[in-house]
Motif scaffolding. Sequence first.
Motif, PDB file in Angstrom:
ATOM      1  N   TYR A   8       0.393  -1.052  -0.425  1.00  0.00           N
ATOM      2  CA  TYR A   8       0.170  -0.157   0.315  1.00  0.00           C
ATOM      3  C   TYR A   8       0.793   1.457   0.096  1.00  0.00           C
ATOM      4  CZ  TYR A   8      -4.296  -2.109   0.584  1.00  0.00           C
ATOM      5  OH  TYR A   8      -5.837  -2.989   0.662  1.00  0.00           O
TER       6      TYR A   8
ATOM      7  N   ILE B 237      -4.573  -2.300  -8.904  1.00  0.00           N
ATOM      8  CA  ILE B 237      -5.744  -2.492  -8.384  1.00  0.00           C
ATOM      9  C   ILE B 237      -6.298  -2.293  -7.316  1.00  0.00           C
ATOM     10  CG2 ILE B 237      -8.488  -3.129  -8.137  1.00  0.00           C
ATOM     11  CD1 ILE B 237      -7.546  -4.335 -11.376  1.00  0.00           C
ATOM     12  N   LYS B 238      -5.918  -3.202  -6.610  1.00  0.00           N
ATOM     13  CA  LYS B 238      -5.907  -3.580  -4.909  1.00  0.00           C
ATOM     14  C   LYS B 238      -5.148  -2.058  -3.810  1.00  0.00           C
ATOM     15  CE  LYS B 238      -7.416  -4.325  -0.821  1.00  0.00           C
ATOM     16  NZ  LYS B 238      -8.240  -4.120  -0.382  1.00  0.00           N
TER      17      LYS B 238
ATOM     18  N   TRP C 240      -2.315  -0.083  -5.149  1.00  0.00           N
ATOM     19  CA  TRP C 240      -2.203   0.903  -6.420  1.00  0.00           C
ATOM     20  C   TRP C 240      -2.774   2.047  -6.789  1.00  0.00           C
ATOM     21  CZ3 TRP C 240       2.639  -1.700  -8.801  1.00  0.00           C
ATOM     22  CH2 TRP C 240       4.005  -2.132  -7.844  1.00  0.00           C
ATOM     23  N   SER C 241      -3.856   1.535  -6.384  1.00  0.00           N
ATOM     24  CA  SER C 241      -5.515   2.686  -7.416  1.00  0.00           C
ATOM     25  C   SER C 241      -5.759   3.653  -6.687  1.00  0.00           C
ATOM     26  CB  SER C 241      -6.504   1.695  -8.072  1.00  0.00           C
ATOM     27  OG  SER C 241      -7.522   1.422  -5.847  1.00  0.00           O
ATOM     28  N   ASN C 242      -5.504   3.856  -5.724  1.00  0.00           N
ATOM     29  CA  ASN C 242      -5.791   4.918  -4.062  1.00  0.00           C
ATOM     30  C   ASN C 242      -7.611   5.150  -4.152  1.00  0.00           C
ATOM     31  OD1 ASN C 242      -3.695   5.849  -3.507  1.00  0.00           O
ATOM     32  ND2 ASN C 242      -3.468   7.387  -5.800  1.00  0.00           N
ATOM     33  N   LYS C 243      -7.899   2.836  -4.436  1.00  0.00           N
ATOM     34  CA  LYS C 243      -9.174   3.127  -4.264  1.00  0.00           C
ATOM     35  C   LYS C 243      -9.026   2.323  -2.995  1.00  0.00           C
ATOM     36  CE  LYS C 243     -11.022   4.913  -8.679  1.00  0.00           C
ATOM     37  NZ  LYS C 243     -11.089   4.014 -10.266  1.00  0.00           N
ATOM     38  N   ASN C 244     -10.339   2.442  -2.117  1.00  0.00           N
ATOM     39  CA  ASN C 244     -10.182   1.710  -1.379  1.00  0.00           C
ATOM     40  C   ASN C 244     -11.463   0.162  -1.380  1.00  0.00           C
ATOM     41  OD1 ASN C 244      -9.843   0.137   1.417  1.00  0.00           O
ATOM     42  ND2 ASN C 244     -11.788   1.449   2.365  1.00  0.00           N
ATOM     43  N   PHE C 245     -10.716  -0.377  -3.049  1.00  0.00           N
ATOM     44  CA  PHE C 245     -11.886  -1.593  -3.273  1.00  0.00           C
ATOM     45  C   PHE C 245     -11.083  -3.036  -2.328  1.00  0.00           C
ATOM     46  CE2 PHE C 245     -10.205  -0.055  -7.471  1.00  0.00           C
ATOM     47  CZ  PHE C 245     -11.625   0.503  -8.146  1.00  0.00           C
ATOM     48  N   LYS C 246     -12.913  -3.707  -2.401  1.00  0.00           N
ATOM     49  CA  LYS C 246     -12.850  -5.088  -1.672  1.00  0.00           C
ATOM     50  C   LYS C 246     -12.421  -5.515  -2.240  1.00  0.00           C
ATOM     51  CE  LYS C 246     -16.209  -3.512   1.271  1.00  0.00           C
ATOM     52  NZ  LYS C 246     -18.102  -3.167   1.403  1.00  0.00           N
TER      53      LYS C 246
ATOM     54  N   GLU D  11     -14.507  -6.400  -5.258  1.00  0.00           N
ATOM     55  CA  GLU D  11     -14.375  -5.862  -6.093  1.00  0.00           C
ATOM     56  C   GLU D  11     -13.148  -6.198  -6.954  1.00  0.00           C
ATOM     57  OE1 GLU D  11     -17.181  -2.386  -3.820  1.00  0.00           O
ATOM     58  OE2 GLU D  11     -15.028  -2.428  -3.216  1.00  0.00           O
TER      59      GLU D  11
ATOM     60  N   GLU E 234     -12.917  -6.278 -11.034  1.00  0.00           N
ATOM     61  CA  GLU E 234     -12.255  -5.860 -12.119  1.00  0.00           C
ATOM     62  C   GLU E 234     -11.429  -6.628 -12.973  1.00  0.00           C
ATOM     63  OE1 GLU E 234     -11.960  -1.937 -12.707  1.00  0.00           O
ATOM     64  OE2 GLU E 234     -14.273  -2.102 -11.846  1.00  0.00           O
TER      65      GLU E 234
END
Length: 146
Positions: A22, A104-105, A107-113, A116, A120
């Motif tokens: 992260y 996606i998990k 390095w995308s700065n989105k809090n994907f579960k 999700e 993707e």
Amino acid sequence: MRLTTAIKPRPATFKHIEAELYGYHETKKEIRRLREEILSGGQRDDDDNTGAGSNSTRTPGRPTERIATRLMTDKRLRNLEEIVEAIDNIYDSVPDHYKEMINIKYWSNKNFKWSEVANECFVHPNTATKMRSEVITLIADKLGWR
């Protein structure tokens, strides 16, 4: 497809490596900052003789050698570089769909579960978590962590 047969890391190590994933981009910034600090002379030698009088017993300085030595011996810098090198090495060696999962998990700065992330990546959620486990295990093995 299984990428590793290495021993699974301990839960605390697993979480630590995930935290490093992260914070990967921040760690790279920290490495650049530490290198710049060392190169610009941010860490001074402990020399109390600032007067440099005529009877001074100083020897001529070797700033390039001192800087190179600092770059090689700074423990914090070396540790961060080792972590980034391990992540880079594993990232470069895994198949593209694993890279996509990492991007996606972590390095995308989105809090994907994980469900999700799986959507993707067009894989089953169990497959996504297996990919995660394999990547973490590979990094742990590369770092020599258990």
